[in-house]
Design a protein around this motif. Sequence first.
Motif, PDB file in Angstrom:
ATOM      1  N   LYS A  31       0.916  -1.170  -0.031  1.00 17.33           N
ATOM      2  CA  LYS A  31       0.026  -0.124   0.060  1.00 17.33           C
ATOM      3  C   LYS A  31       0.916   1.286  -0.090  1.00 17.33           C
ATOM      4  O   LYS A  31       0.713   2.269  -0.703  1.00 17.33           O
ATOM      5  N   ILE A  32       2.069   1.061   0.655  1.00 19.47           N
ATOM      6  CA  ILE A  32       2.734   2.536   0.761  1.00 19.47           C
ATOM      7  C   ILE A  32       3.965   2.626   0.048  1.00 19.47           C
ATOM      8  O   ILE A  32       4.859   3.301   0.251  1.00 19.47           O
ATOM      9  N   TYR A  33       4.183   1.549  -0.744  1.00 18.25           N
ATOM     10  CA  TYR A  33       5.155   1.330  -1.526  1.00 18.25           C
ATOM     11  C   TYR A  33       5.742   2.518  -2.458  1.00 18.25           C
ATOM     12  O   TYR A  33       6.736   3.027  -2.163  1.00 18.25           O
ATOM     13  N   PRO A  34       4.695   3.264  -3.147  1.00 18.16           N
ATOM     14  CA  PRO A  34       5.088   4.378  -3.878  1.00 18.16           C
ATOM     15  C   PRO A  34       5.526   5.462  -2.878  1.00 18.16           C
ATOM     16  O   PRO A  34       6.535   6.267  -3.340  1.00 18.16           O
ATOM     17  N   THR A  92      10.438  -1.541 -10.958  1.00 15.04           N
ATOM     18  CA  THR A  92      10.406  -3.088 -11.379  1.00 15.04           C
ATOM     19  C   THR A  92      10.554  -3.783 -10.217  1.00 15.04           C
ATOM     20  O   THR A  92      10.066  -4.846 -10.450  1.00 15.04           O
ATOM     21  N   LEU A  93      11.427  -3.405  -9.075  1.00 15.78           N
ATOM     22  CA  LEU A  93      11.286  -4.120  -7.807  1.00 15.78           C
ATOM     23  C   LEU A  93      10.210  -4.513  -7.302  1.00 15.78           C
ATOM     24  O   LEU A  93       9.805  -5.559  -7.036  1.00 15.78           O
ATOM     25  N   GLY A  94       9.239  -3.447  -7.307  1.00 19.81           N
ATOM     26  CA  GLY A  94       8.007  -3.353  -6.819  1.00 19.81           C
ATOM     27  C   GLY A  94       7.069  -4.627  -7.388  1.00 19.81           C
ATOM     28  O   GLY A  94       6.351  -5.322  -6.778  1.00 19.81           O
ATOM     29  N   LYS A  95       7.226  -4.439  -8.644  1.00 21.64           N
ATOM     30  CA  LYS A  95       6.632  -5.741  -9.259  1.00 21.64           C
ATOM     31  C   LYS A  95       6.943  -7.001  -9.174  1.00 21.64           C
ATOM     32  O   LYS A  95       6.108  -7.763  -9.117  1.00 21.64           O
TER      33      LYS A  95
END
Lengths: 220, 216
Positions: A143-146, A208-211
């Motif tokens: 949820k808070i990644y961005p 990319t890492l998030g994906k």
Amino acid sequence: MLYFSDLLQYSDVFFSGLMTTVELTVLTTILGVALGTACATTRQYGNKASQRAVTVYVELIRNTPFIVQLFFIFFGLPALGMRLSPWEASMIALTINLGAYSTEIIRAGLGSISKGQIEAAKVLGLTFRQTLTRVIFVPAFEKIYPALTSQCIIVMLGSAVISQISVEDLTYAANLVQSRNFRAFESYLVTALLYLGLSILLRFAFNTLGKHLFTYRATR
Amino acid sequence: MVEFTNYDILRNLLFATQWTILLSIAAFIGGSSVALLLTAMRLTRNSVMTKVVRIYVELFQGTPLLMQMFLCFFGLSMLGYEISAWGAAILSLTFFTSAFLVEIWRGCIDTLPKGQWEASRCLGLNFLQTLRYIILPQAIRVATAPTVGFSVQVIKGTALASIIGFVELTKVGTMLNNATFEPFKVFTLVAIIYFLLCYPLSWYSKILEKKFNVSR
């Protein structure tokens, strides 16, 4: 007139500065987010006293400029008998800084997990540690990644200040080059563009890492 | 040799604080004026205008504030425009502040449902009337808390002006440190003063946020 060709012979100075900035960014991102995770967990689930301690830490850091924190650690702490190299001091300052901001961000993520999930985990017999790592953390971080990654980029940009205590980062390289060939505008413009490129690259890497990190929904 | 008592240190720091405050106010006024202009440009939905705003934001959010200051201070004088540290600090902080505020305000305007625009259209209001009577009154309510919160970043940003030689709180702190060799005391005091400037704003922004969430 602008003379960018005068900078070419200093490309290795810029490159080694860039590498120092990248190295410090990677290290502080890892350490800062780890510190933030620990503090946010304490702030959310710890006892009253430790919650208060975390709040004081977060508010102190968030309400003072980074450069003052850096000077305090680099010039102030040796007076108490703690000698630090410029590199160590900026490492600590950056980590503490990112730690405070990421605590606030991660806490918002932890708060967004519904109580029912935690209760369900308890009913299923998961220990608190298991609940944290298997139930809470992944959706909370998703949820808070961005917000978290843009804070990491802000800290990378803020790290330009560490050149003031003579860490040989990208800004230090710019200052060095312009003091040799007096091409201040060109030197700072190229450096600003390098920072811009670095922040775009970092954002791309984080996406990319998030994906890869948050694929659990797709695979199951 | 001049002896510095604690009183002298504190007095000098407090004297410098007024320059930090002044610079913050100037930067905030400059930044919000430019941000207002950019927001208006974005709201026209003209593709060239919105692209210009996007590049502006990308440029100033993607480069360090310190670099922007160096470019304004050393760069402009290199190109033949004489600029003081005070002028360069205000100019670069204006860029920095506006780039962040325009993004914050964008988020606030975008939270308003699209139906508001469409309903105004149906009622026969033109673009400016819609903005004046429908959108802005609601957007301002949403935007106040994050804008107050961002003003803390502006105050902290002014500390970087010390590097290009503008004499404000941080600069006086380093000067006093060089004179007294008491870094621990001096920088603790500097940090406390910044905290006293920033914390009330952070606190007020949190209160505003809570108030808004309740009313919604």
